[in-house]
Design an enzyme around this catalytic site. Structure first.
Site, PDB file in Angstrom:
ATOM      1  N   PRO A  67       6.018  -1.263  11.025  1.00 30.60           N
ATOM      2  CA  PRO A  67       4.647  -1.746  11.153  1.00 30.60           C
ATOM      3  C   PRO A  67       3.897  -1.670   9.812  1.00 30.60           C
ATOM      4  O   PRO A  67       4.122  -0.750   9.027  1.00 30.60           O
ATOM      5  CB  PRO A  67       4.011  -0.832  12.199  1.00 30.60           C
ATOM      6  CG  PRO A  67       4.949   0.315  12.359  1.00 30.60           C
ATOM      7  CD  PRO A  67       6.293  -0.091  11.858  1.00 30.60           C
ATOM      8  N   VAL A  68       3.061  -2.675   9.568  1.00 33.58           N
ATOM      9  CA  VAL A  68       2.350  -2.780   8.282  1.00 33.58           C
ATOM     10  C   VAL A  68       1.150  -1.818   8.263  1.00 33.58           C
ATOM     11  O   VAL A  68       0.518  -1.582   9.293  1.00 33.58           O
ATOM     12  CB  VAL A  68       1.882  -4.249   8.092  1.00 33.58           C
ATOM     13  CG1 VAL A  68       1.027  -4.403   6.843  1.00 33.58           C
ATOM     14  CG2 VAL A  68       3.077  -5.180   8.021  1.00 33.58           C
ATOM     15  N   GLY A  73       1.557   3.814   7.415  1.00 29.35           N
ATOM     16  CA  GLY A  73       2.094   5.069   6.880  1.00 29.35           C
ATOM     17  C   GLY A  73       3.602   5.175   6.946  1.00 29.35           C
ATOM     18  O   GLY A  73       4.154   6.229   6.658  1.00 29.35           O
ATOM     19  N   GLY A 108       5.674   3.151   5.189  1.00 31.63           N
ATOM     20  CA  GLY A 108       6.289   2.670   3.949  1.00 31.63           C
ATOM     21  C   GLY A 108       6.747   1.224   3.984  1.00 31.63           C
ATOM     22  O   GLY A 108       7.699   0.859   3.284  1.00 31.63           O
ATOM     23  N   SER A 109       6.074   0.376   4.765  1.00 35.95           N
ATOM     24  CA  SER A 109       6.563  -1.003   4.901  1.00 35.95           C
ATOM     25  C   SER A 109       6.538  -1.755   3.566  1.00 35.95           C
ATOM     26  O   SER A 109       7.481  -2.473   3.244  1.00 35.95           O
ATOM     27  CB  SER A 109       5.787  -1.749   5.988  1.00 35.95           C
ATOM     28  OG  SER A 109       4.700  -2.421   5.468  1.00 35.95           O
ATOM     29  N   ALA A 120       6.746  -0.603   0.454  1.00 35.57           N
ATOM     30  CA  ALA A 120       7.803  -0.130  -0.453  1.00 35.57           C
ATOM     31  C   ALA A 120       9.171  -0.614   0.028  1.00 35.57           C
ATOM     32  O   ALA A 120      10.026  -0.988  -0.784  1.00 35.57           O
ATOM     33  CB  ALA A 120       7.780   1.397  -0.534  1.00 35.57           C
ATOM     34  N   ASP A 160       6.447   7.025  -1.784  1.00 36.85           N
ATOM     35  CA  ASP A 160       6.974   6.004  -0.865  1.00 36.85           C
ATOM     36  C   ASP A 160       8.191   5.302  -1.460  1.00 36.85           C
ATOM     37  O   ASP A 160       9.248   5.216  -0.833  1.00 36.85           O
ATOM     38  CB  ASP A 160       5.906   4.935  -0.580  1.00 36.85           C
ATOM     39  CG  ASP A 160       4.947   5.356   0.503  1.00 36.85           C
ATOM     40  OD1 ASP A 160       4.805   6.577   0.706  1.00 36.85           O
ATOM     41  OD2 ASP A 160       4.326   4.479   1.134  1.00 36.85           O
TER      42      ASP A 160
HETATM   43  O1  PMV Z   1       1.801   4.798   2.182  1.00 39.36           O
HETATM   44  P1  PMV Z   1       1.424   5.875   3.120  1.00 39.36           P
HETATM   45  O2  PMV Z   1       0.330   5.531   4.041  1.00 39.36           O
HETATM   46  O3  PMV Z   1       2.593   6.539   3.750  1.00 39.36           O
HETATM   47  O4  PMV Z   1       0.725   7.057   2.251  1.00 39.36           O
HETATM   48  C1  PMV Z   1       1.241   7.530   1.093  1.00 39.36           C
HETATM   49  C2  PMV Z   1       0.862   8.937   0.891  1.00 39.36           C
HETATM   50  C3  PMV Z   1      -0.384   9.236   0.083  1.00 39.36           C
HETATM   51  O5  PMV Z   1      -0.182  10.568  -0.389  1.00 39.36           O
HETATM   52  C4  PMV Z   1      -1.614   9.188   0.955  1.00 39.36           C
HETATM   53  C5  PMV Z   1      -0.566   8.297  -1.094  1.00 39.36           C
HETATM   54  C6  PMV Z   1       0.472   8.442  -2.182  1.00 39.36           C
HETATM   55  O6  PMV Z   1       0.574   7.533  -2.993  1.00 39.36           O
HETATM   56  O7  PMV Z   1       1.171   9.466  -2.243  1.00 39.36           O
END
Ligand code: PMV
Length: 308
Positions: free
Chosen positions: A96-97, A100, A102-103, A105, A147
């Protein structure tokens, strides 16, 4: 045709504090993935088909800051590809976009590897990771790089910004239930808000980052020592600190509460927060019950995964 796949990921401990140099732990989630196929095209141009985001377009018609266009254009610039070949690129993803997992990356890494293999450019994992980090910076402001690292290496990582990657050993596998609030929340915004808080009162927020960093450090030792049961309490403490950082949300707190009530050993939000996913540590035999309870609460989807 060449094909490449990259997994999703969860952050077990340390999100946000990791942007400020504290350690964080993350692990791949292979149940969800981004997949890219690259093949010859009989039509002139580079045709991108990404049905999950309703994208069917030729590269030149996309804005230059479009995430997919920026991957292709930057790679071809680096590799001095000229003229561009005629290609058909198909991108699909079950991640899912903006949740959190990592979609972004995963799409970058899978697309980079598929193009490298199609054009017979050898790229080491380190190069793929470095390139994916540059792309993350274009779209996410001040990412830590966690990520792209966990998605590139597809292994559990203990991550400290700007330091060599450390892959940690899992002494005893443990089970995590992931639940999606269904609320898309761009990481860029929560990271920007935390930065504003920090700019206004650095010492207060540095103390919170330190506490989060200590949790990550302790968690790594527990995981390596084969004592994952210790992680539940650490998750709860980490979640409280993330609430202080203002990156939780009522929906995340509800799911965290339901998971604990259903017998999870601990739970926290995972990733940027404000929406997206939460994670709960469970005994394997309790995973299904916790998952059902989260669905009955308000989760849009759950995934049961093993960290091994
Ligand atoms: O991309 P996400 O939503 O999994 O978040 C990454 C984690 C953060 O620590 C919030 C940002 C980062 O760049 O590390």
């Amino acid at each position: 045709m060449t094909t490449s796949s990259a997994p999703g990921k969860i952050i077990l401990f340390g999100e946000h504090a990791v942007v400020y140099g504290r350690p964080a732990l993350a692990a791949p989630v292979t149940q969800v993935h981004a997949d890219v196929d690259v093949s010859d095209s009989s039509r002139p141009g580079i045709w991108i088909d990404a049905p999950d985001v309703s994208l069917h377009a030729e590269l030149n018609t996309l804005p230059s800051d479009h995430p997919i266009a920026s991957v292709i254009n930057n790679l071809f610039f680096l590799w001095r590809v000229s003229p561009f070949p005629n290609l058909a690129i198909r991108i699909t993803s079950t991640i899912p976009v903006a949740s959190g997992l990592g979609s972004g990356a995963a799409v970058t890494v899978a697309l980079t590897r598929a193009l490298a293999s199609y054009l017979q450019h050898s790229m080491s994992d380190e190069e793929v990771n470095g390139f994916a980090y540059e792309i993350e910076k274009l779209h996410h402001g001040t990412p830590s790089g966690i990520d792209n690292t966990v998605v590139t290496y597809a292994q559990p990582v203990y991550f400290v910004k700007d330091q060599p990657i450390q892959i940690f050993h899992v002494g005893k596998p443990f089970t995590i239930v992931i639940a999606d609030t269904g609320i898309a929340a761009p990481t860029r915004e929560s990271v920007g808000d935390v930065r504003r808080l920090w700019m206004n009162d650095r010492s207060r927020w540095e103390t919170i980052f330190d506490k989060i960093g200590e949790i990550s450090f302790t968690a790594r030792r527990a995981i390596e020592a084969g004592k994952p049961e210790v992680l539940g309490e650490l998750m709860n403490e980490n979640h409280t600190l993330l609430q202080k950082l203002t990156v939780s949300s009522p929906e995340l707190d509800v799911l965290v509460g339901f998971a604990r009530d259903a017998g999870a050993l601990g739970a926290k939000l995972s990733g940027g927060g404000r929406g997206g996913n939460m994670i709960a540590l469970v005994e394997p035999e309790n995973a299904e019950a916790v998952s059902l309870s989260l669905m009955a609460a308000s989760a849009k989807n759950t995934i049961i995964t093993q960290i091994a």
